[in-house]
Motif scaffolding. Sequence first.
Motif, PDB file in Angstrom:
ATOM      1  N   GLU A 166       0.576  -1.247  -0.206  1.00 30.30           N
ATOM      2  CA  GLU A 166       0.749   0.068   0.057  1.00 30.30           C
ATOM      3  C   GLU A 166       1.146   1.172   0.189  1.00 30.30           C
ATOM      4  OE1 GLU A 166      -3.795  -2.347   2.804  1.00 30.30           O
ATOM      5  OE2 GLU A 166      -2.283  -0.551   3.711  1.00 30.30           O
ATOM      6  N   SER A 215      -9.803   8.904   6.546  1.00 28.80           N
ATOM      7  CA  SER A 215     -10.248   7.844   5.975  1.00 28.80           C
ATOM      8  C   SER A 215      -9.921   7.871   4.030  1.00 28.80           C
ATOM      9  CB  SER A 215     -12.278   7.852   5.792  1.00 28.80           C
ATOM     10  OG  SER A 215     -12.502   6.620   4.863  1.00 28.80           O
ATOM     11  N   MET A 272      -9.076   1.772  -0.830  1.00 26.58           N
ATOM     12  CA  MET A 272      -8.521   1.289  -1.224  1.00 26.58           C
ATOM     13  C   MET A 272      -8.520   1.428  -2.561  1.00 26.58           C
ATOM     14  SD  MET A 272      -7.962  -1.816   2.198  1.00 26.58           S
ATOM     15  CE  MET A 272      -6.165  -2.182   0.785  1.00 26.58           C
ATOM     16  N   GLU A 324     -13.383  -5.721   1.858  1.00 24.20           N
ATOM     17  CA  GLU A 324     -14.181  -4.100   2.351  1.00 24.20           C
ATOM     18  C   GLU A 324     -12.748  -3.105   2.035  1.00 24.20           C
ATOM     19  OE1 GLU A 324     -16.236  -3.094   3.849  1.00 24.20           O
ATOM     20  OE2 GLU A 324     -17.035  -5.324   4.683  1.00 24.20           O
ATOM     21  N   ARG A 334     -12.687   0.182   1.940  1.00 26.18           N
ATOM     22  CA  ARG A 334     -12.364   2.185   3.011  1.00 26.18           C
ATOM     23  C   ARG A 334     -11.476   1.457   3.781  1.00 26.18           C
ATOM     24  NH1 ARG A 334     -15.078   6.121   3.182  1.00 26.18           N
ATOM     25  NH2 ARG A 334     -16.822   5.711   2.664  1.00 26.18           N
ATOM     26  N   LYS A 335     -10.567   2.762   4.412  1.00 22.89           N
ATOM     27  CA  LYS A 335      -9.634   1.607   5.819  1.00 22.89           C
ATOM     28  C   LYS A 335      -9.103   3.568   5.431  1.00 22.89           C
ATOM     29  CE  LYS A 335      -5.408  -0.620   5.932  1.00 22.89           C
ATOM     30  NZ  LYS A 335      -4.112  -1.855   5.290  1.00 22.89           N
ATOM     31  N   PRO A 345      -6.084   4.380   7.540  1.00 22.25           N
ATOM     32  CA  PRO A 345      -4.678   4.194   7.529  1.00 22.25           C
ATOM     33  C   PRO A 345      -3.922   5.077   8.797  1.00 22.25           C
ATOM     34  CG  PRO A 345      -4.999   5.247   5.945  1.00 22.25           C
ATOM     35  CD  PRO A 345      -6.132   4.772   6.557  1.00 22.25           C
ATOM     36  N   TRP A 376      -7.254   0.417  16.096  1.00 22.94           N
ATOM     37  CA  TRP A 376      -7.885  -0.451  15.266  1.00 22.94           C
ATOM     38  C   TRP A 376      -8.846  -1.255  16.230  1.00 22.94           C
ATOM     39  CZ3 TRP A 376      -3.452   2.444  14.911  1.00 22.94           C
ATOM     40  CH2 TRP A 376      -3.840   2.871  13.639  1.00 22.94           C
ATOM     41  N   ASN A 412      -8.718  -4.112  10.492  1.00 23.18           N
ATOM     42  CA  ASN A 412      -7.909  -3.867   9.229  1.00 23.18           C
ATOM     43  C   ASN A 412      -8.536  -2.765   8.803  1.00 23.18           C
ATOM     44  OD1 ASN A 412      -5.378  -5.135   8.621  1.00 23.18           O
ATOM     45  ND2 ASN A 412      -6.387  -6.886   9.226  1.00 23.18           N
ATOM     46  N   HIS A 413     -10.386  -1.999   8.654  1.00 22.85           N
ATOM     47  CA  HIS A 413     -10.875  -1.829   8.241  1.00 22.85           C
ATOM     48  C   HIS A 413     -11.639  -1.116   9.077  1.00 22.85           C
ATOM     49  CE1 HIS A 413      -9.963  -3.477   4.067  1.00 22.85           C
ATOM     50  NE2 HIS A 413      -9.752  -4.670   4.387  1.00 22.85           N
TER      51      HIS A 413
END
Length: 362
Positions: A106, A134, A137, A235, A237-238, A240, A250, A253-254
């Motif tokens: 990523e 937000s 991906m 999914e 949306r993440k 990071p 968190w 992961n998402h």
Amino acid sequence: MPLRRLDTRTLSVGRGSCPALMVVRNEALRLPFVLDYHRDLGVERFFVVDNGSTDGSLEFLLSQPDCYVFRTEESFRDANFGMDWINGLAERLPAGTWCLFIDADELLVYPHSESLKLPRFCAFLNEAGSEGLSTLMLDMYNAGPIRDAKYETGTSFLTTCPHFDRTYRERPSLVPGHEPEIVGGPRQRLFYPELARTGRLGMAMRRALRSLRLNPIGSHLGLDRTRLGAGLPPELRKVPLLKVRPGLRWIGNHLTTPFIPAPVTGILLHFKFFSDFHARAVQEAARGQHWDGAAEYARYAAIIAARPETGFFHAESETFTSSTQLVALGLMRDSLRLGRALDGMHSLRQVLFAQPRGRQAL
């Protein structure tokens, strides 16, 4: 079992810096560039958990002067798919520190990221009262079959996979208070074509069935863990980028605990689809360490085995050029405030570094 730290460097995180947090397993191919890219973005320290690599990833990380290296042989799945480790690393950081959670495939992009370094971007987020960024991906791919996307370590990921779909869209979630879900993209197009006409209610039912299947109640009812509700795309949306504070973490992961969102959004350019993709999908399906019993990877492996020429490129593919392009396509949101802040920084530089009239720079 706690993580074992393997390096002997003095642990320090500078004020205003933004360290990166990673969990890796056999990522020697991608690690050199993903580290260099984020160094250029402004990351000064990397906290990396190696989960049993056997391809030289661990040795490479230990050779990097800006990496704090941790090791565990424990189950990725049992550690909430690595999130227990990531949250454990975040807890080592001072409150108020922004930290970046990325995988080795990523690359973070945000508005003006070509000229606005990450620490200054995080300072803008502070000024806006934000606690998290937000992102979408964005799956990147090559122009031919996936098997032909031969990547040479250390080179830019974009040299091998510069293309992406522009046909993502948001639709409101049926769950009150939840962010809109993101649908579309090449993985849904090729690996989950049956979902092209599935509406919000249909997707919600599939998610409910999957949750029941993974729940112990589902086992007692005799539900088939390999079939029921398995047809769900990944999914997209993440979050990071998060600001460290008590209670903010968190969950997966998402998914995170509630936070104050940034007035802009970002993109994670996602480089899963190099020529090693099929072999990795087969391996991860067999290991079963990922969400949903690795049903997603099993689907990838089966489809590519049946159609080795599988590729994503089509008439509506785009070629990546810049963060400005992603904003113009509606995949990322900019804000007038960020643009003005950046203009102000440029004006200040012009004043500070302008040459006096009548004199020439040496």
